[in-house]
Scaffold this active site. Structure first.
Site, PDB file in Angstrom:
ATOM      1  CB  SER A 124      54.744  80.302  30.872  1.00 25.72           C
ATOM      2  OG  SER A 124      53.554  79.658  30.477  1.00 25.72           O
ATOM      3  CE1 TYR A 148      57.145  75.565  33.036  1.00 25.61           C
ATOM      4  CE2 TYR A 148      54.800  75.980  32.683  1.00 25.61           C
ATOM      5  CZ  TYR A 148      56.118  76.128  32.293  1.00 25.61           C
ATOM      6  OH  TYR A 148      56.404  76.848  31.164  1.00 25.61           O
ATOM      7  CE  LYS A 152      58.847  78.834  32.903  1.00 26.77           C
ATOM      8  NZ  LYS A 152      60.262  78.943  32.516  1.00 26.77           N
TER       9      LYS A 152
HETATM   10  N1  UFG Z   1      45.081  68.930  23.714  1.00 24.62           N
HETATM   11  C1  UFG Z   1      44.336  67.859  23.250  1.00 24.62           C
HETATM   12  N2  UFG Z   1      44.935  66.641  23.173  1.00 24.62           N
HETATM   13  C2  UFG Z   1      46.238  66.425  23.540  1.00 24.62           C
HETATM   14  C3  UFG Z   1      46.980  67.527  24.012  1.00 24.62           C
HETATM   15  C4  UFG Z   1      46.369  68.755  24.092  1.00 24.62           C
HETATM   16  O1  UFG Z   1      43.156  68.011  22.908  1.00 24.62           O
HETATM   17  O2  UFG Z   1      46.712  65.281  23.454  1.00 24.62           O
HETATM   18  C5  UFG Z   1      44.450  70.261  23.766  1.00 24.62           C
HETATM   19  C6  UFG Z   1      44.389  70.855  25.158  1.00 24.62           C
HETATM   20  O3  UFG Z   1      43.210  70.449  25.815  1.00 24.62           O
HETATM   21  C7  UFG Z   1      44.413  72.361  24.838  1.00 24.62           C
HETATM   22  C8  UFG Z   1      45.286  72.433  23.590  1.00 24.62           C
HETATM   23  O4  UFG Z   1      45.270  71.141  23.015  1.00 24.62           O
HETATM   24  O5  UFG Z   1      43.129  72.809  24.519  1.00 24.62           O
HETATM   25  C9  UFG Z   1      46.731  72.826  23.868  1.00 24.62           C
HETATM   26  O6  UFG Z   1      47.275  71.961  24.847  1.00 24.62           O
HETATM   27  P1  UFG Z   1      48.840  71.932  25.179  1.00 24.62           P
HETATM   28  O7  UFG Z   1      49.061  70.871  26.203  1.00 24.62           O
HETATM   29  O8  UFG Z   1      49.629  71.841  23.930  1.00 24.62           O
HETATM   30  O9  UFG Z   1      49.128  73.376  25.766  1.00 24.62           O
HETATM   31  P2  UFG Z   1      48.496  74.125  27.046  1.00 24.62           P
HETATM   32  O10 UFG Z   1      47.829  75.346  26.528  1.00 24.62           O
HETATM   33  O11 UFG Z   1      47.701  73.220  27.891  1.00 24.62           O
HETATM   34  O12 UFG Z   1      49.806  74.475  27.885  1.00 24.62           O
HETATM   35  C10 UFG Z   1      50.812  75.279  27.318  1.00 24.62           C
HETATM   36  C11 UFG Z   1      52.177  74.832  27.803  1.00 24.62           C
HETATM   37  C12 UFG Z   1      52.366  75.107  29.252  1.00 24.62           C
HETATM   38  C13 UFG Z   1      52.039  76.500  29.568  1.00 24.62           C
HETATM   39  C14 UFG Z   1      50.692  76.898  29.036  1.00 24.62           C
HETATM   40  C15 UFG Z   1      50.535  78.381  29.166  1.00 24.62           C
HETATM   41  O13 UFG Z   1      52.348  73.463  27.595  1.00 24.62           O
HETATM   42  O14 UFG Z   1      53.728  74.888  29.575  1.00 24.62           O
HETATM   43  O15 UFG Z   1      50.595  76.595  27.642  1.00 24.62           O
HETATM   44  O16 UFG Z   1      49.306  78.824  28.815  1.00 24.62           O
HETATM   45  F1  UFG Z   1      52.054  76.692  30.907  1.00 24.62           F
END
Ligand code: UFG
Length: 337
Positions: A124, A148, A152
């Site tokens: 990841s 998590y 990785k």
């Molecule tokens: N976001 C919102 N509202 C929500 C969910 C997310 O605004 O309800 C925003 C987050 O703040 C972020 C973006 O949408 O800016 C993406 O969020 P995600 O939770 O979809 O993804 P992340 O980038 O936080 O995390 C993902 C994977 C992880 C991994 C990571 C690696 O979920 O497993 O990318 O960079 F580790």
């Protein structure tokens, strides 16, 4: 001869199974169905016209893994199996270290015993921690912000040293950015338990009417519109990346790492606007406080995968948003009737 897909009934595993079967590569799926439905198997068959062999097994169970290798001619492994919820990993770190490390080690030990030398690992972008984008494969890793992510990182280290010690071993580490979308048939897709943590499953549950509105976590980041920027990649492009990786592992030994991303960052508001436009619906949202641990901007430099694997992401953000919606629109309760 077949490739073993551990966690093969999950979101990325099932799309990879379809990509492999469509390319004429035989697969054996192994899954404990902890976070996946057996119904995915009929869907894979409906899409590809081929019934994938599937074994219900936990990859920490050495006897069960032994049995898979004894009964099938496994020529390579793509290891998806593992827990993946960031928040849960902070509450239950030992559960994550035990399961994710144990399953990887067990599969590697059994592979070695059976003379199987090709291993592709689901890593990841989280291993980069808070480093400036674009992230290349040589960007510093190891400042993970949750257990998590550490699993990785640790499995990457295990695989690198295993390759140093075994000149026959061929390992490909794939660092995924943000997989979204679903197979264009709408028959398989992401199916998280409970209220989703990730952006796209949350968006689709708002669109289905199960959740009232999307909470956008912060609009005061140092990004063009203030909302977080990520490298979203269509899960079918990601699946194709695994095919390129297992083929690469056929002809190379040692450990290689590749980013699987598009190289383009989109903001949360870009996702909201594109999703609403391509699917012709209104998506209620509100600005909420930042989510602890979130970064402003994360996107890949994907050039190495293009140069070495001959792989690039081909699907657009419109494709990702359309296909993300197609799946819950046809299956509002996921794999449940
Ligand atoms: N976001 C919102 N509202 C929500 C969910 C997310 O605004 O309800 C925003 C987050 O703040 C972020 C973006 O949408 O800016 C993406 O969020 P995600 O939770 O979809 O993804 P992340 O980038 O936080 O995390 C993902 C994977 C992880 C991994 C990571 C690696 O979920 O497993 O990318 O960079 F580790």
């Amino acid at each position: 001869m077949a490739i073993l897909l551990t966690g093969g009934a999950g979101y990325i595993g099932s799309h990879t199974a379809v990509a492999f079967l469509d390319a004429g590569v035989d697969v054996v799926l192994a899954d404990n169905f902890d976070n996946a439905s057996p119904k995915v198997l009929d869907r894979i068959e409906a899409i590809t016209g081929k019934k994938p062999k599937c074994v219900r097994a936990d990859m920490c169970d050495k006897q069960a893994v032994e049995k898979i290798f004894a009964e099938n001619e496994i020529t390579g492994v793509v290891h998806f199996a593992g827990y993946k919820a960031v928040g849960e990993s902070c509450r239950k770190p030992l559960k994550y270290y035990r399961n994710n490390l144990d399953s990887a080690l067990t599969v590697l030990e059994v592979m070695k015993k059976h003379g199987c030398t090709r291993f592709v690992f689901s890593s990841s972008a989280t291993v980069y921690g808070d480093q400036p984008a674009p992230l290349t494969e040589s960007t510093h890793t190891g400042d993970c912000s949750n257990p998590y992510g550490w699993t990785k990182y640790m499995i990457e280290q295990i695989l690198k040293t295993a390759c140093d010690a075994d000149p026959d071993l061929s390992v490909v580490l794939l660092r995924y950015f943000n997989p979204i979308g679903a197979h264009p048939s709408g028959m398989i897709g992401d199916n998280p338990n409970g209220i989703p943590n990730n952006l796209m499953p949350y968006v689709t549950q708002v669109a289905v009417g199960k959740l009232p509105r999307l909470n956008i976590f912060g609009d005061d980041y140092d990004t063009p519109d203030g909302t977080g920027v990520r490298d979203y990649i269509h899960v079918c492009d990601l699946a194709d990346g695994h095919l390129a990786a297992i083929r690469y592992a056929e002809n190379h030994v040692g450990c290689e790492v590749f980013n699987l991303g598009t190289g383009v960052g989109y903001s949360v508001l870009d996702i909201v606007k594109t999703f609403s436009r391509v699917n012709n619906l209104d998506l209620p949202y509100a600005i909420a406080p930042r989510r602890p641990g979130d970064l402003a901007t994360v996107y890949a430099d994907p050039k190495k995968a293009e140069t070495v694997l001959g792989w690039t992401a081909k699907r657009t953000l419109d494709d990702m948003c359309r296909d993300s919606w197609n799946w819950p629109k046809q299956n509002p309760n996921g794999y449940e009737e």
